[in-house]
Enzyme design. Structure first.
Site, PDB file in Angstrom:
ATOM      1  CG  HIS A 122      -5.926   0.406   1.857  1.00 38.10           C
ATOM      2  ND1 HIS A 122      -5.504  -0.790   1.063  1.00 38.10           N
ATOM      3  CD2 HIS A 122      -4.710   1.059   1.667  1.00 38.10           C
ATOM      4  CE1 HIS A 122      -4.398  -0.826   0.609  1.00 38.10           C
ATOM      5  NE2 HIS A 122      -3.658   0.265   1.135  1.00 38.10           N
ATOM      6  CG  ASP A 128      -0.582   8.209   3.028  1.00 38.59           C
ATOM      7  OD1 ASP A 128       0.595   7.994   3.446  1.00 38.59           O
ATOM      8  OD2 ASP A 128      -1.061   7.895   1.804  1.00 38.59           O
TER       9      ASP A 128
END
Ligand code: ACO
Length: 376
Positions: A261, A312
């Site tokens: 991320h 996700d």
């Protein structure tokens, strides 16, 4: 030529604007919507409460929440000409392409909302209410399900399940999807929200801004990752093969979807909550296959690359356990994030300044013009 300041590739670490909507503490792994910790919101609230919070900046009272639910239930119906357009779209198209096209087309039938300056919380609610209907109109036709009912009594989460699967959810399923929607509703200046704000900053309308955002969310480095995670699990097949498959990918410098991320340096707090749902739902359905594969994947990817899961990684396993096809994962994400996009667009209008960064030019200058017949 004057030199612009040093390039921040991908605008990494650039603070582009002030916002009251969402705060990410990437070092502590905390996510805050309008002052409230995502863990409290996931444990105690509903998607509609969170949408209200994002739009109005405060949690609703019981009557305000009831009013919002009634309003959103009534806003689900699609204009007839749009239904006909969706019915003509090729059945083999990706639902994100359908969503992007249909959101843009919806604006043609709601012209008041598309006038500059007219965009409002009403438009935000309309768009949020209508996303599941667009998806369902397409998905039900391609799978031969009966036509969609408005079902205004259902929450956004329950309606999504009904609309996409043609059955009412169990309480556990509805709660799982509701929490997933809460967790996906906003995330500061992620790529799709930034795209929405850039469009809004030109004084364009809400529908155009959200169309930009849907296009940005589609990419596999952003919202499209959940679908790719499930493809990876299918490729891995069994816990025993996890290490081999991951290593092969890393040798080829491929990205492992659902990991890493830009902002979080520790585990994404949304992944922590969704992991638990993947386990709980798997156990309730007597199928923990995905959960076990994902746990094995986490171990290997952390050991090999030091990467943590993002939002996700686990979401697709939850939707798959419900029986939702993989290509609907990103559109479901969009059916939640639209609340955040619209909140950001409305905030952008409050403190509008055209978003227009600069590029460092690295091309040629002062080339002599070559007449067309002399070019080789
Ligand atoms: N798999 C393998 N390597 C990775 C991954 C990954 N998932 N993520 C980062 N890396 C590596 C990069 O290869 C790079 O290594 P290098 O320095 O040896 O070249 C290093 O980590 C830094 O990567 P960047 O791309 O510079 O980091 P950035 O902040 O731009 O990436 C991103 C963030 C795009 C999310 C990245 O982690 C990624 O591609 N992840 C996979 C896709 C994904 O899951 N996206 C969903 C994100 S959450 C969301 O948008 C809803």
């Amino acid at each position: 030529m004057p030199e612009p300041a040093e390039v921040q590739r991908g605008l990494q670490d650039v603070v582009a604007l002030e916002s009251r909507i969402c705060f990410i503490d990437g070092r502590q792994g905390r996510l805050i919507y309008q002052g409230y910790d995502i863990r409290d919101l996931a444990a105690h609230s509903t998607f509609e409460e969170v949408a209200y919070l994002l739009w109005y900046g405060r949690l609703p009272t019981r009557s305000q929440l009831a009013e919002l639910r009634t309003r959103m239930g009534a806003l689900r119906t699609l204009p007839e000409p749009l239904v006909r357009q969706i019915d003509q779209m090729p059945a083999e198209c990706h639902p994100m392409d359908i969503l992007r096209t249909a959101v843009s087309a919806l604006a043609l039938f709601e012209p008041d909302e598309t006038k500059p300056g007219a965009s409002s919380i009403g438009g935000a609610q309309r768009l949020t209410a209508v996303f599941p209907s667009i998806l369902a109109q397409f998905h039900r036709r391609r799978t031969g399900m009966p036509p969609l009912g408005a079902r205004p009594e259902l929450s956004q989460a329950a309606y999504l399940i009904y609309a996409l699967l043609d059955r009412d959810p169990t309480d556990l399923e509805a709660r799982a999807v509701d929490e997933a929607l809460i967790l996906h509703a906003d995330h500061e200046l992620n790529a799709s929200t930034f795209a929405a704000r850039v469009t809004a900053s030109t004084l364009s309308d809400l529908y155009s801004s959200v169309t930009s955002a849907v296009g940005a969310l589609k990419g596999p480095l952003h919202g499209g990752a959940a679908e790719r995670v499930m493809e990876l699990l299918d490729e891995i097949g069994s816990v025993a093969r996890t290490e081999e498959v991951v290593r092969e990918k890393l040798v080829r410098h491929e990205r492992i979807m659902g990991f890493g991320h830009r902002v979080y340096k520790v585990e994404d707090p949304r992944a922590t909550i969704l992991r638990e749902w993947s386990r709980k739902l798997g156990e309730a359905k007597g199928d923990t296959h995905y959960y076990e594969l994902l746990r094995a994947l986490e171990t290997v990817v952390h050991r090999e690359k030091g990467l943590y899961p993002n939002v996700d990684l686990y979401s697709g396993s939850i939707y798959s356990l419900l029986g939702i096809p993989h290509d609907l994962f990103t559109p479901i994400f969009a059916s939640s994030r639209v609340a955040g996009w619209t909140a950001h667009v409305l905030e952008e209008y409050q403190d509008l300044r055209l978003i227009r960064p600069m590029a460092k030019y690295i091309g040629a200058v002062d080339l002599p013009y070559i007449a067309i017949d002399e070019r080789t």
